[in-house]
Write a protein that holds these residues in place. Sequence first.
Motif, PDB file in Angstrom:
ATOM      1  N   GLY A  32      79.057  71.412  70.306  1.00  0.00           N
ATOM      2  CA  GLY A  32      78.143  72.481  69.946  1.00  0.00           C
ATOM      3  C   GLY A  32      77.618  72.399  68.543  1.00  0.00           C
ATOM      4  O   GLY A  32      76.809  73.216  68.139  1.00  0.00           O
ATOM      5  N   ASP A  33      78.082  71.466  67.736  1.00  0.00           N
ATOM      6  CA  ASP A  33      77.717  71.438  66.337  1.00  0.00           C
ATOM      7  C   ASP A  33      77.355  70.017  65.936  1.00  0.00           C
ATOM      8  O   ASP A  33      78.197  69.128  66.002  1.00  0.00           O
ATOM      9  CB  ASP A  33      78.881  71.964  65.501  1.00  0.00           C
ATOM     10  N   ALA A  34      76.111  69.830  65.523  1.00  0.00           N
ATOM     11  CA  ALA A  34      75.648  68.495  65.155  1.00  0.00           C
ATOM     12  C   ALA A  34      75.979  68.154  63.713  1.00  0.00           C
ATOM     13  O   ALA A  34      75.684  67.060  63.256  1.00  0.00           O
ATOM     14  CB  ALA A  34      74.130  68.412  65.358  1.00  0.00           C
ATOM     15  N   SER A  35      76.628  69.081  62.992  1.00  0.00           N
ATOM     16  CA  SER A  35      76.820  68.896  61.558  1.00  0.00           C
ATOM     17  C   SER A  35      77.669  67.674  61.224  1.00  0.00           C
ATOM     18  O   SER A  35      77.424  66.999  60.224  1.00  0.00           O
ATOM     19  CB  SER A  35      77.432  70.153  60.935  1.00  0.00           C
ATOM     20  N   ALA A  36      78.701  67.380  62.033  1.00  0.00           N
ATOM     21  CA  ALA A  36      79.546  66.219  61.739  1.00  0.00           C
ATOM     22  C   ALA A  36      78.734  64.930  61.824  1.00  0.00           C
ATOM     23  O   ALA A  36      78.878  64.035  60.980  1.00  0.00           O
ATOM     24  CB  ALA A  36      80.730  66.172  62.706  1.00  0.00           C
ATOM     25  N   GLY A  37      77.888  64.806  62.832  1.00  0.00           N
ATOM     26  CA  GLY A  37      77.048  63.622  62.969  1.00  0.00           C
ATOM     27  C   GLY A  37      76.017  63.517  61.863  1.00  0.00           C
ATOM     28  O   GLY A  37      75.763  62.433  61.328  1.00  0.00           O
ATOM     29  N   ILE A  38      75.403  64.660  61.515  1.00  0.00           N
ATOM     30  CA  ILE A  38      74.422  64.665  60.437  1.00  0.00           C
ATOM     31  C   ILE A  38      75.075  64.259  59.126  1.00  0.00           C
ATOM     32  O   ILE A  38      74.505  63.503  58.335  1.00  0.00           O
ATOM     33  CB  ILE A  38      73.773  66.054  60.317  1.00  0.00           C
ATOM     34  N   LEU A  39      76.292  64.772  58.889  1.00  0.00           N
ATOM     35  CA  LEU A  39      77.015  64.426  57.669  1.00  0.00           C
ATOM     36  C   LEU A  39      77.250  62.919  57.586  1.00  0.00           C
ATOM     37  O   LEU A  39      77.103  62.317  56.514  1.00  0.00           O
ATOM     38  CB  LEU A  39      78.344  65.180  57.626  1.00  0.00           C
ATOM     39  N   LEU A  40      77.601  62.291  58.712  1.00  0.00           N
ATOM     40  CA  LEU A  40      77.824  60.849  58.708  1.00  0.00           C
ATOM     41  C   LEU A  40      76.544  60.082  58.388  1.00  0.00           C
ATOM     42  O   LEU A  40      76.575  59.060  57.690  1.00  0.00           O
ATOM     43  CB  LEU A  40      78.374  60.400  60.062  1.00  0.00           C
ATOM     44  N   ILE A  41      75.425  60.575  58.903  1.00  0.00           N
ATOM     45  CA  ILE A  41      74.142  59.933  58.593  1.00  0.00           C
ATOM     46  C   ILE A  41      73.868  59.992  57.102  1.00  0.00           C
ATOM     47  O   ILE A  41      73.476  58.999  56.468  1.00  0.00           O
ATOM     48  CB  ILE A  41      73.008  60.611  59.385  1.00  0.00           C
ATOM     49  N   LEU A  42      74.085  61.171  56.504  1.00  0.00           N
ATOM     50  CA  LEU A  42      73.854  61.345  55.066  1.00  0.00           C
ATOM     51  C   LEU A  42      74.813  60.490  54.245  1.00  0.00           C
ATOM     52  O   LEU A  42      74.426  59.898  53.231  1.00  0.00           O
ATOM     53  CB  LEU A  42      74.004  62.825  54.691  1.00  0.00           C
ATOM     54  N   VAL A  43      76.058  60.412  54.686  1.00  0.00           N
ATOM     55  CA  VAL A  43      77.056  59.615  53.974  1.00  0.00           C
ATOM     56  C   VAL A  43      76.684  58.140  54.008  1.00  0.00           C
ATOM     57  O   VAL A  43      76.780  57.437  52.991  1.00  0.00           O
ATOM     58  CB  VAL A  43      78.454  59.844  54.590  1.00  0.00           C
ATOM     59  N   ALA A  44      76.277  57.649  55.183  1.00  0.00           N
ATOM     60  CA  ALA A  44      75.879  56.243  55.295  1.00  0.00           C
ATOM     61  C   ALA A  44      74.695  55.946  54.380  1.00  0.00           C
ATOM     62  O   ALA A  44      74.664  54.907  53.707  1.00  0.00           O
ATOM     63  CB  ALA A  44      75.534  55.918  56.748  1.00  0.00           C
ATOM     64  N   PRO A 103      83.933  61.058  56.635  1.00  0.00           N
ATOM     65  CA  PRO A 103      82.890  60.833  55.627  1.00  0.00           C
ATOM     66  C   PRO A 103      83.361  60.004  54.434  1.00  0.00           C
ATOM     67  O   PRO A 103      82.618  59.153  53.933  1.00  0.00           O
ATOM     68  CB  PRO A 103      82.513  62.260  55.199  1.00  0.00           C
ATOM     69  N   VAL A 104      84.599  60.249  53.960  1.00  0.00           N
ATOM     70  CA  VAL A 104      85.118  59.437  52.852  1.00  0.00           C
ATOM     71  C   VAL A 104      85.216  57.972  53.280  1.00  0.00           C
ATOM     72  O   VAL A 104      84.834  57.065  52.528  1.00  0.00           O
ATOM     73  CB  VAL A 104      86.501  59.963  52.398  1.00  0.00           C
ATOM     74  N   PHE A 105      85.734  57.740  54.495  1.00  0.00           N
ATOM     75  CA  PHE A 105      85.803  56.374  55.014  1.00  0.00           C
ATOM     76  C   PHE A 105      84.400  55.764  55.086  1.00  0.00           C
ATOM     77  O   PHE A 105      84.194  54.611  54.693  1.00  0.00           O
ATOM     78  CB  PHE A 105      86.446  56.362  56.394  1.00  0.00           C
ATOM     79  N   GLY A 106      83.447  56.531  55.613  1.00  0.00           N
ATOM     80  CA  GLY A 106      82.082  56.033  55.744  1.00  0.00           C
ATOM     81  C   GLY A 106      81.474  55.678  54.401  1.00  0.00           C
ATOM     82  O   GLY A 106      80.833  54.627  54.252  1.00  0.00           O
ATOM     83  N   PHE A 107      81.697  56.522  53.397  1.00  0.00           N
ATOM     84  CA  PHE A 107      81.115  56.253  52.079  1.00  0.00           C
ATOM     85  C   PHE A 107      81.753  55.027  51.440  1.00  0.00           C
ATOM     86  O   PHE A 107      81.084  54.246  50.774  1.00  0.00           O
ATOM     87  CB  PHE A 107      81.297  57.467  51.171  1.00  0.00           C
ATOM     88  N   ALA A 108      83.055  54.848  51.683  1.00  0.00           N
ATOM     89  CA  ALA A 108      83.756  53.711  51.086  1.00  0.00           C
ATOM     90  C   ALA A 108      83.422  52.398  51.776  1.00  0.00           C
ATOM     91  O   ALA A 108      83.565  51.327  51.166  1.00  0.00           O
ATOM     92  CB  ALA A 108      85.267  53.951  51.138  1.00  0.00           C
ATOM     93  N   ASN A 109      82.977  52.451  53.024  1.00  0.00           N
ATOM     94  CA  ASN A 109      82.816  51.225  53.809  1.00  0.00           C
ATOM     95  C   ASN A 109      81.383  50.890  54.203  1.00  0.00           C
ATOM     96  O   ASN A 109      81.104  49.751  54.580  1.00  0.00           O
ATOM     97  CB  ASN A 109      83.660  51.307  55.082  1.00  0.00           C
ATOM     98  N   ALA A 110      80.485  51.862  54.168  1.00  0.00           N
ATOM     99  CA  ALA A 110      79.131  51.625  54.682  1.00  0.00           C
ATOM    100  C   ALA A 110      78.186  51.041  53.650  1.00  0.00           C
ATOM    101  O   ALA A 110      77.076  50.630  53.991  1.00  0.00           O
ATOM    102  CB  ALA A 110      78.544  52.928  55.237  1.00  0.00           C
TER     103      ALA A 110
END
Length: 420
Positions: free
Chosen positions: A25-37, A276-283
């Motif tokens: 019901g909440d797209a915020s987690a996916g949107i956050l990953l896009i922004l982090v990448a 998100p921390v993992f994504g920022f460190a690895n992307a």
Amino acid sequence: MTKTATSIQNPIVRIFAPVRALFVGDASAGILLILVAAAAMLAANSAMADEYRDLFYGELPWTPIPKLYDLHLWINDGLMAIFFFVVGLEVKREVVSGQLSDPAARRLPMLAAAAGMLVPAGVFMLISGGGIYANGWAIPAATDIAFAMGVLGLLGNRVPASLRLFLLTVAIVDDIGAVIVIAVFYTQALYTVWLFAALGVLAVMIVLNRLRVDYFWPYILLALALWFCVLNSGVHATIAGVVAALTIPLRRRDGNSMLERLEHTLAPWSAYLIVPVFGFANAGVSLAGMGPEALIAPLPLAIATGLVVGKQLGIFSVVWLADRAGFAARPPGASWPEIYGVAILCGIGFTMSIFIGSLAFPDADQEPLREAAKLGILLGSAISAALGFVVLRLTASHTDEECDDQGEMPHDPFPKDPLR
């Protein structure tokens, strides 16, 4: 008071709602990953590129565990163990009392997930030619559950509940497969003493489960001990998270679900902080010196094609064949174009693909391969997200009743005594 009104008046409830509602019901987690990448790519290709790299890969002046000598290792081997712990809790809940507990209901997701791992791996090997790239065969086999469900959430009330549930269960089975792949194919040298120590800790946790010990702290302390033993055993430390989660009792003696409440407590931390921390460190991939030809180099091209083509081909084909053969019916209320759109979304690899990529090419001299793999993952995931969104945007349209899959809250999301 209606459910909509409740959600508006109590926005915090949405964050700590059941895990399925969190992703569906909440797209915020996916949107956050896009922004982090995007932020990671910007940092890796800006004037702060050296600082970005030193932050995660610079040797720490002091560390309590010598094996984890930089921040990147603490994130990948430490924080991600919590992510896998949440995955393990979710898997156990689904297998014991959820959608995967019914043999008939799990046929299609299991078939789809298996095809969605095998076909991309085959596409990868075909395009890359194996050789020095062969160890990366599992990179395009993964699906990022938060990213995929986030893109689906952007469509609002267009996608039927049955299709959302299908995507979620396929992603869960995919996670199970990814954990098995990591344990079996990406374990290097084994250290027997530490391995037996890990088995001993696990045995104690199983005994606690059998004795129906429903206090939270013994499991946490033993899970930390298990993680430390596995870290030194040669098996990747994140496997400890999944194994520890499987020992958590499903229910407490008072009948309340210990596992679900623990899952609901940790899921927001996993989705909105750890991943998100993992994504920022690895992307972050440095594009310095790269031309357009970098995108068609064997490794990134094989990964991107595996994610974009292999995933949709494997999943859609097996769903169509299973439905036509009468072995397992397609999700009710979903059209074939909608199923195709969801199959495309399963090509969003991101978190799990990047993680497997770091295991596939772990050595210092393999850094160019890791960077090329990240480039292919980001490209394939971005294409899958955009293409899947467009296909579903053009083909999906359902009533609110058909798309309402969250239902009422089964219990108070803020219990006075969530865990003793």
